[in-house]
Design a protein around this motif. Structure first.
Motif, PDB file in Angstrom:
ATOM      1  N   GLU A 135       0.631  -1.030  -0.002  1.00  0.00           N
ATOM      2  CA  GLU A 135       0.023   0.160  -0.156  1.00  0.00           C
ATOM      3  C   GLU A 135       0.998   0.882  -0.051  1.00  0.00           C
ATOM      4  O   GLU A 135       1.703   1.368   0.176  1.00  0.00           O
ATOM      5  N   ASP A 136       0.431   2.234  -1.076  1.00  0.00           N
ATOM      6  CA  ASP A 136       0.639   2.980  -0.441  1.00  0.00           C
ATOM      7  C   ASP A 136       1.648   4.129   0.589  1.00  0.00           C
ATOM      8  O   ASP A 136       0.437   4.108   1.020  1.00  0.00           O
ATOM      9  N   GLU A 137       2.773   4.367   0.798  1.00  0.00           N
ATOM     10  CA  GLU A 137       2.620   5.063   1.832  1.00  0.00           C
ATOM     11  C   GLU A 137       3.380   4.537   2.983  1.00  0.00           C
ATOM     12  O   GLU A 137       3.242   4.909   4.364  1.00  0.00           O
ATOM     13  N   THR A 138       3.825   3.381   2.988  1.00  0.00           N
ATOM     14  CA  THR A 138       3.754   2.427   3.544  1.00  0.00           C
ATOM     15  C   THR A 138       5.375   1.637   3.875  1.00  0.00           C
ATOM     16  O   THR A 138       5.987   1.748   2.603  1.00  0.00           O
ATOM     17  N   ALA A 139       6.143   1.546   4.548  1.00  0.00           N
ATOM     18  CA  ALA A 139       7.459   0.538   4.484  1.00  0.00           C
ATOM     19  C   ALA A 139       7.273   0.135   3.363  1.00  0.00           C
ATOM     20  O   ALA A 139       8.369   0.187   2.599  1.00  0.00           O
ATOM     21  N   GLY A 140       6.290  -0.920   3.257  1.00  0.00           N
ATOM     22  CA  GLY A 140       6.511  -1.569   2.119  1.00  0.00           C
ATOM     23  C   GLY A 140       6.897  -1.449   1.048  1.00  0.00           C
ATOM     24  O   GLY A 140       7.597  -1.192  -0.180  1.00  0.00           O
ATOM     25  N   ALA A 141       5.983   0.264   0.397  1.00  0.00           N
ATOM     26  CA  ALA A 141       6.484   0.737  -0.701  1.00  0.00           C
ATOM     27  C   ALA A 141       7.495   1.954  -1.352  1.00  0.00           C
ATOM     28  O   ALA A 141       7.576   1.573  -2.213  1.00  0.00           O
ATOM     29  N   ILE A 142       8.392   1.716  -0.067  1.00  0.00           N
ATOM     30  CA  ILE A 142       9.487   2.303   0.113  1.00  0.00           C
ATOM     31  C   ILE A 142      10.419   1.323   0.643  1.00  0.00           C
ATOM     32  O   ILE A 142      12.023   2.025   0.113  1.00  0.00           O
ATOM     33  N   MET A 143      10.679   0.154   0.458  1.00  0.00           N
ATOM     34  CA  MET A 143      11.872  -0.288   1.077  1.00  0.00           C
ATOM     35  C   MET A 143      12.472  -1.188  -0.599  1.00  0.00           C
ATOM     36  O   MET A 143      11.967  -0.709  -1.601  1.00  0.00           O
ATOM     37  N   THR A 144      13.692  -1.411  -0.077  1.00  0.00           N
ATOM     38  CA  THR A 144      14.767  -1.957  -0.689  1.00  0.00           C
ATOM     39  C   THR A 144      14.611  -3.154  -0.510  1.00  0.00           C
ATOM     40  O   THR A 144      15.152  -3.369   0.296  1.00  0.00           O
ATOM     41  N   THR A 145      14.469  -4.520  -1.844  1.00  0.00           N
ATOM     42  CA  THR A 145      14.962  -5.856  -1.383  1.00  0.00           C
ATOM     43  C   THR A 145      16.323  -5.559  -1.691  1.00  0.00           C
ATOM     44  O   THR A 145      17.231  -6.959  -1.718  1.00  0.00           O
ATOM     45  N   GLU A 146      17.387  -5.099  -2.022  1.00  0.00           N
ATOM     46  CA  GLU A 146      18.838  -4.910  -2.135  1.00  0.00           C
ATOM     47  C   GLU A 146      19.542  -4.676  -1.368  1.00  0.00           C
ATOM     48  O   GLU A 146      19.511  -3.356  -1.208  1.00  0.00           O
ATOM     49  N   PHE A 147      19.544  -5.774  -0.402  1.00  0.00           N
ATOM     50  CA  PHE A 147      20.473  -4.992   1.023  1.00  0.00           C
ATOM     51  C   PHE A 147      21.439  -6.456   0.856  1.00  0.00           C
ATOM     52  O   PHE A 147      21.226  -7.532   0.607  1.00  0.00           O
ATOM     53  N   VAL A 148      22.172  -6.782   2.075  1.00  0.00           N
ATOM     54  CA  VAL A 148      22.747  -7.111   2.364  1.00  0.00           C
ATOM     55  C   VAL A 148      23.053  -8.110   3.345  1.00  0.00           C
ATOM     56  O   VAL A 148      22.541  -7.574   4.585  1.00  0.00           O
ATOM     57  N   SER A 149      22.511  -9.561   3.415  1.00  0.00           N
ATOM     58  CA  SER A 149      22.277 -10.766   4.421  1.00  0.00           C
ATOM     59  C   SER A 149      23.183 -11.440   4.372  1.00  0.00           C
ATOM     60  O   SER A 149      23.682 -11.927   3.530  1.00  0.00           O
ATOM     61  N   ILE A 150      23.629 -11.928   6.192  1.00  0.00           N
ATOM     62  CA  ILE A 150      24.466 -12.930   5.770  1.00  0.00           C
ATOM     63  C   ILE A 150      24.644 -13.793   7.255  1.00  0.00           C
ATOM     64  O   ILE A 150      22.893 -13.301   7.556  1.00  0.00           O
ATOM     65  N   VAL A 151      24.734 -14.847   7.331  1.00  0.00           N
ATOM     66  CA  VAL A 151      24.306 -15.416   8.320  1.00  0.00           C
ATOM     67  C   VAL A 151      25.232 -15.021   9.744  1.00  0.00           C
ATOM     68  O   VAL A 151      26.370 -14.967   9.611  1.00  0.00           O
ATOM     69  N   ALA A 152      24.894 -15.869  10.826  1.00  0.00           N
ATOM     70  CA  ALA A 152      26.225 -14.937  12.346  1.00  0.00           C
ATOM     71  C   ALA A 152      27.218 -16.242  12.074  1.00  0.00           C
ATOM     72  O   ALA A 152      28.256 -15.562  13.120  1.00  0.00           O
ATOM     73  N   ASN A 153      27.148 -17.991  11.529  1.00  0.00           N
ATOM     74  CA  ASN A 153      27.978 -18.176  11.982  1.00  0.00           C
ATOM     75  C   ASN A 153      29.208 -18.143  11.246  1.00  0.00           C
ATOM     76  O   ASN A 153      29.168 -19.349  10.156  1.00  0.00           O
TER      77      ASN A 153
END
Lengths: 454, 454
Positions: A135-153
Motif C-alpha cells: 500500500e502507498d506510503e507504507t514501509a513496504g512501498a518505500i523499501m528496497t530488497t537489495e540489501f546484504v544479509s549474512i549468517v551469524a556463524n
C-alpha cells in the motif's frame, strides 16, 4: 562554489555540443564522469530530439543510474518513457534499484506497467512485482530488497568477502543484516564494526542483536521518525513473523520528510504548493477548487449575517467589528490547529490522552480569549467612548476565541481518529467554521445588550 | 513492533529499579546495551534524584554518547548540565562530537560556555572553539571536524590501515577525503569503493575528483538541498581557498530539514508549533503575542469600516458581505503566499526572474479573481434577486482577490530580497493586510454604484 558552479555549466554546454555533433565517444566520456544528479539536470534541459540521441548513446543501465536521481512529476516521466523504445525503457527500469523503479511505475497506468514488466528480465520483474503490492506510503512501498544479509556463524573475513561481492548490487553496504536459515532477522552489524574487528572473530559475537526495525505495514512517517531519532543510515523492514523483507535507506526518508512537510504546509494554506508553475491558467486552476469551495462555505456566514440585517440597520456600528472578531478568532483557530497537527505528527498514539488534551485546550482557549477580550474591551471603550459597546465586543471576542481554539484542536484530533490525514486543507476550513460561530456569538451577545450600548 | 515496544519498556522498568537499588553493575550492563536514543528516552523519564545517581554510575564519555542523541529544549538542557559536577559536564561535552557539543553550548550563556571550555581537555576545547565562531544556521555552524582525510599518494591497503585507526574518533568513515599537504580538498573516495578495489591500487587513481562541496559560509538550507539532491551521506565543507574544514553528515541535515519545515509551518500559522506543552498558561503565552499584534492590526480594518458607517446605515445589506469578501481574499492571499514561500525555498536565486514572476502572479490573480467574482455575482444576484448588488459584490471580489494574490506573492519575495526569512509569521500578516485592502475596495465600489442597487 561559484567557480564550481561555472565549471559544471561549461560541461553542460560542451556536452550538448557533443550530442549535436553526434560525437558519441566524447559525449560518453564526459557524461559518465558526472554525478547522476548533474546528469539529470543536464537531461532535463534538453530538447526532445536531443534526448532521443541520448537514448542511442547510453545503455539502459547507464540511463537508469541517472533516473535514480531524477525527481520529476508524473507528466514529464510519462513523456520520457514514451519517447524511448519500450524494450529499452523496460531494461532501464529493470536496472534500477527496485524501490526507485517502483516509484516511477506507480505513476503509470496499470497496462503500461504490465507491459514493461513482461519485457523485463524475470529476476528484476519479480523484485519489482513484490514491491508493487504494498500500500502507498507504507514501509513496504518505500523499501528496497537489495540489501546484504549474512549468517551469524562465520568470521569477519568471510563476511568481508561476501560484502565485496554484494557491493555492486546492494543499495547500501554500510549495514549488514544477520539472518537465520528461515530469513528471520537476528542482528545487524555495521561495516564500521566489521573493519575495526579482527579477521577471525565470529559475526555472532560482534553483531548487535538489539535490533530496531519497522514492520512492513508501518506508515512511512513512523519509519522516518525511527531513522531520524536513531540517526540510522538504514532500517530493516520485517513482516509479522520477523522475517527480513527489505531495508529503507536514509535518502528515501529525506524524500518522505520533505513530502510530509509539504503536504502539511499545503493543508494549512489550502493549496498544493508543489505547483511551482509560471503558467497563470494552470496556477489558477490549482487554486480555484478550494477557493470556490470556501466561497460557498463562506456564503453560509453571509446568510447568517443576513438574518441580523434589522439589527444591523438599527446599530450599524456593529458592522464595524464583524471582521475584527471573525478575523481574530480565525487566527486563534489556526494557531490551535497548527499546534494540534504538529502534536499528532510527533507523538506516539499511545502517549496521547484525548480527555486530558481537550481540557488543556479548553483552558488555553479561555486564557487566550480572556486576555484578548479584555484588551479589545478597553480599546473599543476608549475609542468609541462607549464602555458598554466595548464590553459587548470583548465578550464576543472571548467566546469566539475560546470556541475557535477548541475547534482548531478538536477537528484534527477527530480526523486523525477517523483515519484521515488531519493536515489536509484544514487551515481554511477551520477559518470558515470559526467565522460562522463567531458571527453567531457576536450577534447574539449584541442583541442581548442592544439597549445598553445604543 | 508492538512486541519490540514492550520489550524496551520492560527494560526501562528494570533499569529504574537497578538505579533505585544502587545496583551499579546491573545498571551499567543493561544501560550500555541500549541504543543512545533509547538511553535518552529512559533518562528523560527520570526524576532529578535518579538522574543524579546516573551521573555517578556512568563516565562522562558514556553519558556523552547518550547526549549526542538527545534533542531537548534549552530549558531542560540547562537543568541537566547544572545538576552535574562542572568538571564532569565539561568532560562530557568534550567527549562528544564537536558539532553536537556546539549545538548544546550555543544554548548556554557565554560565561558558562567559557567555564566549561576552560575545564576541558585542550584538544577538545580547541575543536569546539573553532566551531563556535561560525554564524548560526551556516554550514560552519553545523559541520563537524571529526572526519577522515588521507593523502592521494598511497595504496588502498595503507588507506584502510589509517581508516581502522580513525574509526573510533570520526563521525563517519564511509567517505574518506583526499587532501594535499596544505589541506586543499582534492578528491573523495567512499569506503564502498575502497573495499571493492585491490589492495595495491593507488588512491589517486580511484578517487573521485569531481567533488561536490559547500562553502563554510553557505546557508544550512543550501547544504540540505545539496545532500538531498545528490543522496549523499555527508558533504565536505571548504573555505574560500578550498581548504577542507569539516564535513556535514546526513543525520544533521535531517534535523535542519525538520527545523526549516517547522519554521515555515509556524510562520503560516502565526504560532511557534514547537510548543507541544499541555500547560495552558504556557501555551497561551506563546500564542498571545501574535494574536494581540494581529488584533491591533485588525483594528485598522475596523477603523476603516468605521469611516463608512453612514454608508452602512443607509445600506445595511453591505455588512452582510464584508466577511465573505475579506475572507475569500485572505484565502487567495494565503494560497499565493504559500506557493511563493515554497518557490523561494526550492529554487536557486539566479534562476529567478523577478519581473517575469510578478507578471505571472498578476495574471494568476486576475484569472482567480475573475472566476470567483463571476461566481459570486450570480449567487448573490439570484439569492437577493438583485443583480446590480451581485455585480457590486462580484467586482469587489475580483479586485480584492487580484490584489491579495499579488501581495501574497510580492511580500515574501521582497522580504527575501531584504534578507529576511520570508516564512516568518507571514500567514496572518497577509490575511490582515488583505482585509484592509479588501474593505477599501469593497466600500469604494459600493458607494460608486450605491444608487443602482438600492
Amino acid at each position: 562554489m561559484a567557480e564550481l558552479q561555472q565549471e559544471v555549466e561549461v560541461n553542460h554546454e560542451a556536452l550538448a555540443n557533443f550530442l549535436r555533433e553526434s560525437n558519441l565517444q566524447a559525449f560518453r566520456e564526459e557524461f559518465l564522469e558526472l554525478h547522476p544528479y548533474d546528469q539529470g539536470q543536464f537531461y532535463l534541459a534538453l530538447l526532445p530530439e536531443e534526448r532521443m540521441n541520448m537514448y542511442h548513446y547510453l545503455s539502459p543501465k547507464e540511463l537508469g543510474d541517472m533516473f535514480e536521481a531524477l525527481e520529476e512529476d508524473q507528466e514529464s516521466i510519462e513523456i520520457y518513457l514514451e519517447e524511448m523504445d519500450s524494450k529499452y525503457a523496460a531494461d532501464m527500469l529493470g536496472s534500477m534499484f527496485a524501490d526507485n523503479a517502483v516509484d516511477i511505475l506507480n505513476q503509470l497506468d496499470k497496462s503500461r506497467v504490465a507491459g514493461y514488466l513482461s519485457m523485463m528480465d524475470a529476476e528484476n520483474a519479480n523484485e519489482i512485482k513484490a514491491l508493487l503490492h504494498y500500500e502507498d506510503e507504507t514501509a513496504g512501498a518505500i523499501m528496497t530488497t537489495e540489501f546484504v544479509s549474512i549468517v551469524a556463524n562465520q568470521t569477519v573475513k568471510s563476511a568481508m568477502i561476501i560484502l565485496k561481492e554484494a557491493a555492486k548490487e546492494a543499495e547500501t553496504i554500510y549495514y549488514i543484516y544477520v539472518v537465520d536459515r528461515e530469513e528471520h532477522l537476528l542482528g545487524v552489524i555495521s561495516l564500521r564494526d566489521l573493519i575495526i574487528h579482527e579477521d577471525d572473530m565470529l559475526i555472532e559475537d560482534i553483531m548487535n542483536d538489539r535490533i530496531v526495525s519497522v514492520n512492513v505495514a508501518d506508515d512511512q512517517v513512523n519509519v522516518a521518525k525511527t531513522i531520524r531519532d536513531y540517526n540510522f543510515l538504514a532500517v530493516p523492514v520485517i513482516d509479522f513473523e520477523e522475517h527480513l523483507l527489505g531495508i529503507i535507506t536514509v535518502d528515501d526518508i529525506i524524500d518522505v520528510i520533505d513530502e510530509e512537510a509539504t503536504s502539511d504546509y499545503s493543508g494549512l494554506a489550502g493549496v498544493n504548493v508543489e505547483e511551482v508553475t509560471e503558467n497563470p491558467i494552470k496556477a489558477a486552476s490549482k487554486r480555484l477548487p478550494w477557493l470556490i469551495t470556501l466561497l460557498f462555505l463562506g456564503m453560509s456566514t453571509a446568510t447568517l449575517i443576513s438574518h441580523y440585517e434589522t439589527l444591523l440597520s438599527e446599530a450599524s456600528i456593529l458592522a464595524v467589528f464583524i471582521s475584527l472578531i471573525t478575523g481574530t478568532a480565525g487566527n486563534a483557530g489556526t494557531q490551535s490547529l497548527a499546534v494540534a497537527v504538529r502534536r499528532l505528527a510527533i507523538k506516539d498514539e499511545n502517549e496521547m490522552n484525548f480527555g486530558h488534551m481537550l481540557i488543556s485546550e479548553i483552558l488555553t482557549g479561555l486564557v487566550t480569549g480572556f486576555v484578548t477580550g479584555f484588551t479589545i474591551m478597553f480599546v473599543v471603550g476608549i475609542w468609541k467612548t462607549n464602555f458598554m459597546l466595548g464590553f459587548v465586543i470583548g465578550m464576543a471576542m472571548f467566546f469566539a476565541i475560546t470556541v475557535a481554539t477548541v475547534a482548531g484542536s478538536l477537528i484534527p484530533m477527530l480526523m486523525d481518529k477517523l483515519g484521515f490525514d488531519p493536515a489536509v486543507a484544514s487551515g481554511p476550513f477551520i477559518t470558515t467554521m470559526s467565522d460562522l460561530t463567531s458571527v453567531l456569538i457576536y450577534f447574539n451577545i449584541a442583541s442581548l445588550f442592544m439597549s445598553s450600548f445604543m
